[in-house]
Enzyme design. Structure first.
Site, mmCIF file in Angstrom:
data_model
loop_
_atom_site.group_PDB
_atom_site.id
_atom_site.type_symbol
_atom_site.label_atom_id
_atom_site.label_comp_id
_atom_site.label_asym_id
_atom_site.label_seq_id
_atom_site.Cartn_x
_atom_site.Cartn_y
_atom_site.Cartn_z
ATOM 1 N N GLU A 35 42.061 48.031 48.204
ATOM 2 C CA GLU A 35 42.268 48.337 46.785
ATOM 3 C C GLU A 35 41.137 49.252 46.310
ATOM 4 O O GLU A 35 40.027 48.803 46.042
ATOM 5 C CB GLU A 35 42.284 47.061 45.950
ATOM 6 C CG GLU A 35 42.617 47.354 44.493
ATOM 7 C CD GLU A 35 42.263 46.227 43.542
ATOM 8 O OE1 GLU A 35 42.813 46.211 42.433
ATOM 9 O OE2 GLU A 35 41.414 45.382 43.893
ATOM 10 N N ASP A 91 40.820 43.033 48.250
ATOM 11 C CA ASP A 91 40.647 43.134 46.809
ATOM 12 C C ASP A 91 39.320 43.817 46.475
ATOM 13 O O ASP A 91 38.298 43.595 47.137
ATOM 14 C CB ASP A 91 40.682 41.731 46.205
ATOM 15 C CG ASP A 91 40.558 41.752 44.705
ATOM 16 O OD1 ASP A 91 41.525 42.156 44.040
ATOM 17 O OD2 ASP A 91 39.485 41.382 44.198
#
Length: 606
Positions: free
Chosen positions: A264, A232
């Protein structure tokens, strides 16, 4: 991560919950039992914010048998708990605000997580974890307790259950030179790497001690059996800081290899923020790919998809974790989502058919358009409840017959990395094949399309994967005949046809018929639609049974049941809500199953 949190943290208004004290060290578990064998597939089902027992069941009953290679799960570490707020109690983004690295949170306990990993491995499915390692819970939180009872001081940057202290974070006026301490200049590496993303406490990952704690957390998960990570907010981790963490990861327990990494990283950055700077640490999520699919499926320019290999998407396909949507983009509508109905399903099938990247299929929960913070279905404490693919609260695309059929088609054809004979009878109708292994056709128009295509396949009868594929002795899916390497195929409106060499008909007659009931029915929240009838498979009219239909394409409900061939069947649809049963009015519906191996009924109630 960036989109969802720029505004979210400022909306927090909550009170602390009482709980037991957290632990201050990561406790390693025994290594997970190695699976007998894991599926030879690069397709991942992203079961976002499903709880651990639900994912275990999905691996066993759906993903493993369908041939999925992996399942992506939401962050498992202890997070902040927010029982009140402007977006409602326990917003979904709680799990992206760690307060410790205990495997204990709203999705389940460490024991449940470990059991889930074992179940998935037994089913042949790898487990990838969404890892939140750029930051911890925000410094402007008004709560100070996590789901496992760990306390933290958001104002003082103190997280004793890890432990982290203020010296482990970037601060305004020091490493972060922005006047408000937040990221405002999204193409400035100094801000992107060192300032706070929407008020989340930004970890000083250039510090060896911080990296050691993050590496320890990820290795704890690997020790449980985790096979990889979706990282993330990786855009905010300097690649030079993340590289030592990757280098320190253990080999996986099931396959004894380096864990898979997907980062990400939103596109658009240049220089130190260019996608190419991150690729050395692992794959990168395919945001540009998803944006392009929305553009062409939305504009009806599917014939242009043949040029996809020449598009500038910022990354080579080999380094892309391809997607049609994820939990952020379905909320900001930058990509297609379940709200787009058939268009979304078609784009997902295309992703499985066209060779670009490693496909990640997304399954989240249904939420109101006006509340993008809404919690997944949960109890009053925030604990996420079991996923039920029949109650309309969850999307469940990954469990649909057509999607599972396309996973099988993808696995059967993926050794051929190019397409041939890309044909577009219309701007919204396309067909192509992957060498001699399989042919795929897609129709995004509102009427059926019939055309002749070069398939690359040997002559014979093949069973369409979208409608069911092959079964012992014949086809469950619609038969397609190839002669002289070509096939004249009728692709239904807003649907597809996929055939491959692993799903051929032997021509043996079928004793039973796979009947698919497709009914357009409007329901109220809590109601489910069933089919009852005069056959034992339809409960012989008993309201306690019947065939449950899936609302994945709501208001269209679908379900398939095996019925005797050459038999007249009477049936009706009913709505059930608890013990209440509502029958459709009028005479019984009737049909003959006939002698074909499959049959589809299309009805409307009301």
């Amino acid at each position: 991560m960036e989109r969802r949190l720029r505004a979210a943290i400022g909306r927090i208004s909550a009170v602390a919950l009482m709980g037991t004290a957290g632990v201050t060290a990561v406790v390693l578990t025994r290594q997970a039992d190695a699976a007998e064998s894991l599926n030879d597939s690069d397709v991942t089902a992203n079961l976002w914010e499903w709880n651990w027992p639900s994912i275990a069941r999905a691996c066993t009953d759906q993903l493993g048998p369908a041939g999925y290679g992996a399942v992506q799960v939401a962050p498992p570490q202890e997070s902040v708990t927010l029982p009140a707020g402007s977006g409602g109690a326990h917003p979904w983004w709680e799990v992206y605000q760690p307060v410790s690295y205990q495997i204990h949170g709203r999705l389940g306990t460490r024991e449940q997580f470990s059991a889930m990993v074992r179940s998935c491995h037994t089913a042949g499915v790898r487990v990838y974890v969404d890892a939140v390692i750029n930051h911890t819970a925000g410094s402007n939180n008004s709560v100070s307790t996590g789901y496992a009872g760990s306390s933290f001081d958001p104002k003082g940057y103190s997280y004793p259950a890890v432990p982290y202290s203020s010296a482990d974070f970037h601060h305004k006026g020091a490493e972060c030179t922005d006047e408000d301490g937040r990221i405002d200049a999204w193409n400035d590496p100094g801000e992107v790497f060192n300032c706070e993303l929407s008020g989340l406490s930004d970890l000083k990952t250039e510090k060896a001690g911080v990296r050691d704690k993050l590496t320890g957390y990820l290795n704890d998960l690997i020790g449980i059996g985790v096979d990889g990570f979706r990282v993330d907010a990786a855009k905010h981790l300097p690649p030079a800081d993340f590289a030592p963490i990757v280098a320190g990861l253990h080999r996986t327990t099931a396959e004894a290899k380096a864990p898979y990494i997907a980062q990400e990283v939103a596109p658009g950055g240049t220089g130190d923020l260019a996608l190419s700077r991150y690729i050395g640490n692992g794959d990168v999520l395919g945001f540009s790919y998803a944006y392009s699919l929305k553009e062409h499926f939305g504009n009806g320019t599917l014939s242009d998809l043949q040029y996809l290999p020449q598009w500038d998407l910022g990354l080579a396909g080999a380094g892309t974790a391809a997607m049609v949507a994820n939990h952020d983009t379905e909320r900001d509508r930058s990509t297609l989502s379940y709200r787009d109905g058939a268009t979304y399903r078609l784009a997902s099938w295309f992703m499985l058919a066209f060779p670009y990247g490693k496909p990640f299929l997304y399954d989240g929960f249904v939420f109101p358009a006006g509340n993008t913070d809404q919690s997944p279905p949960a109890d009053s404490t925030g604990a996420v409840t079991a996923t039920d693919c029949g109650n309309g609260a969850w999307q469940c695309l990954t469990q649909a017959t057509a999607t599972k059929g396309m996973v099988a088609w993808h696995n059967a054809t993926r050794s051929v990395t190019t397409v041939s004979d890309f044909t577009a009878p219309a701007a919204t109708v396309i067909g192509f094949h992957r060498g001699s292994l399989g042919w795929f056709g897609l129709n995004a128009s509102g009427t059926a399309s019939t055309a002749t295509y070069a398939t690359g396949l040997a002559d014979g009868t093949y069973c369409d994967r979208i409608t069911g594929g092959a079964t012992a002795g014949g086809c469950t899916g619609t038969p397609v005949t190839v002669s002289g390497g070509k096939a004249t195929v009728t692709i239904p409106a807003n649907s597809a046809v996929a055939i491959d060499g692993n799903a051929r008909s032997t021509g043996t007659a079928c004793a039973t018929v796979a009947v698919t009931f497709t009914a357009t029915v409007t329901t109220t929240y809590g109601q489910n639609v069933f089919v009852l009838g005069n056959q034992s498979a339809l409960s012989t009219w008993a309201t306690s049974g019947g065939t449950a239909l899936s609302p994945a394409a709501y208001p269209v409900w679908t379900g398939t049941v095996s019925l005797p061939a050459n038999t007249t069947v009477e049936y009706k649809y009913v709505k059930k809500e608890g013990s209440a049963v509502t029958w459709e009015s009028g005479d019984n519906r009737t049909f003959s199953t006939g002698s074909a191996c499959t049959k589809t009924l299309t009805d409307t109630w009301g």
